[in-house]
Scaffold this active site. Structure first.
Site, PDB file in Angstrom:
ATOM      1  N   ALA A 242      29.328  43.830 -80.626  1.00 37.81           N
ATOM      2  CA  ALA A 242      29.519  43.587 -79.179  1.00 37.81           C
ATOM      3  C   ALA A 242      30.440  42.403 -78.864  1.00 37.81           C
ATOM      4  CB  ALA A 242      28.192  43.408 -78.445  1.00 37.81           C
ATOM      5  N   ALA A 243      31.024  41.774 -79.883  1.00 37.84           N
ATOM      6  CA  ALA A 243      31.956  40.675 -79.602  1.00 37.84           C
ATOM      7  C   ALA A 243      33.179  41.211 -78.850  1.00 37.84           C
ATOM      8  CB  ALA A 243      32.379  39.994 -80.893  1.00 37.84           C
ATOM      9  N   GLY A 244      33.658  42.385 -79.257  1.00 38.86           N
ATOM     10  CA  GLY A 244      34.794  43.003 -78.554  1.00 38.86           C
ATOM     11  C   GLY A 244      34.408  43.353 -77.125  1.00 38.86           C
ATOM     12  N   ASP A 245      33.174  43.799 -76.947  1.00 44.41           N
ATOM     13  CA  ASP A 245      32.719  44.186 -75.595  1.00 44.41           C
ATOM     14  C   ASP A 245      32.685  42.970 -74.676  1.00 44.41           C
ATOM     15  OD1 ASP A 245      32.367  46.682 -76.701  1.00 44.41           O
ATOM     16  OD2 ASP A 245      30.250  46.348 -77.155  1.00 44.41           O
TER      17      ASP A 245
HETATM   18  O1  RIB Z   1      30.549  47.516 -79.580  1.00 43.89           O
HETATM   19  C1  RIB Z   1      29.230  47.555 -80.039  1.00 43.89           C
HETATM   20  C2  RIB Z   1      28.569  48.825 -79.592  1.00 43.89           C
HETATM   21  O2  RIB Z   1      29.233  49.922 -80.166  1.00 43.89           O
HETATM   22  C3  RIB Z   1      27.131  48.962 -80.009  1.00 43.89           C
HETATM   23  O3  RIB Z   1      26.253  48.411 -79.088  1.00 43.89           O
HETATM   24  C4  RIB Z   1      26.988  50.451 -80.212  1.00 43.89           C
HETATM   25  O4  RIB Z   1      26.095  51.067 -79.355  1.00 43.89           O
HETATM   26  C5  RIB Z   1      28.387  51.033 -80.080  1.00 43.89           C
HETATM   27  O5  RIB Z   1      28.611  51.589 -78.846  1.00 43.89           O
END
Ligand code: RIB
Length: 297
Positions: A242-245
């Protein structure tokens, strides 16, 4: 500051291992944890924790996991009226994280695959009111293409996080304000491992600007008339999930707030780095005050 995330919501099943398994290898995990995730949902929660008003458009199963994830998003303060409940089971992700914090992720889209054009039209008012729209590729590509068209119709700014990577149809590039691949995704999309060449390739296709996320090497920005290599923040990473998110969400929040580009990139680097210091996806996303404290250090 209104941010709309159109995308995936998953339950993550994560295994902490010493090293990622080789092809055909069986290994034992040190720990196992289940936690909310999905690139779209992570981006929505990240933007909310950083101070934005956030609407999410997505799909969950009618199962107990779907109900749990909706409750979680509500609790975080994400507006969930644009999330439909469908008969297909809620999406999930199998994640392995090694000692260095690197991971591998396999996503079963499930309900995310039910995101269609009709559902976008039903939520057209949400799209119309957005300052920034963030998209990823864990929902059907056809739906992403329509979402881009609708956003363009209302002159909304689009950030496309092209993950998971795939070769993209020509019609997707024009009108994207920022595309944010990591190095692997850039190579899949553009056919070159050279970051500068890959970024140029995307600009030639019609993308306005490109940010390549480089993990612990920071990020690289390129537009027609600007190029910035932004240095990383050094942290003790334990899980890069989730760092990219959170990076994507932070870019949207910072630009919405009118931060200059270099400050926005710095801020996004800080948010991404902080995310890697905690285990899991959504639970690891930092709050606005934590980021401000961290940047003062
Ligand atoms: O970017 C991380 C996410 O990628 C995770 O939470 C997983 O569900 C996938 O969607």
């Amino acid at each position: 500051m209104k941010i709309v995330v159109i995308g995936s919501i998953n339950m993550d099943y994560s295994l902490k291992v010493k090293k990622l398994p080789e092809k055909g290898e069986t290994i034992l995990a040190d720990s196992f944890y289940t936690a909310p995730g999905g690139k779209g949902a992570n981006q929505a929660v990240a933007a909310k924790r950083l101070g934005a008003e956030v609407n999410m458009i997505g799909a969950l199963g009618k199962d107990s996991i779907g109900k749990e994830l909706r409750k979680k998003l509500d609790k975080e303060g994400v507006i969930t009226s644009g999330i439909k409940s469908v008969g297909t089971p809620t999406g999930n992700a199998m994640i392995t994280v090694d000692n260095t914090g690197s991971n591998t992720i396999v996503v079963y889209p499930g309900a995310n695959g039910e995101m269609n054009e009709d559902w976008l039209w039903k939520n057209i008012n949400i799209i119309e009111e957005a300052d920034y729209i963030i998209l990823q590729l864990e929902i059907p590509i056809k739906t992403v293409i329509v979402a881009i068209k609708l956003a363009k119709r209302f002159n909304r700014k689009i950030i496309l996080n092209p993950a998971p990577a795939q070769v993209l149809p020509e019609e997707m590039f024009k009108g994207i304000h920022i595309m944010t691949p990591n190095e692997t995704e850039l190579a899949v999309i553009t056919g070159t491992k050279d970051i500068k060449e890959g970024a140029k390739w995307l600009l030639n296709k019609g993308v306005n600007s490109v940010i390549v996320t480089l993990g612990d090497k920071g990020c690289y920005f390129k537009s027609k008339d600007q190029e910035i290599q932004m240095e990383p923040y050094k942290v003790d990473s334990i899980d890069s999930t989730a760092a990219g998110d959170s990076f994507n969400a932070a870019v949207a929040v910072a630009l919405c707030e009118g931060k200059p580009l270099d400050k926005a990139l710095q801020y996004a680097n800080a948010v991404g780095a902080l995310t890697t210091t905690q285990l899991g996806a959504m639970e690891a996303l930092p709050y606005r005050d934590e980021v401000e404290e961290f940047q003062k250090m």
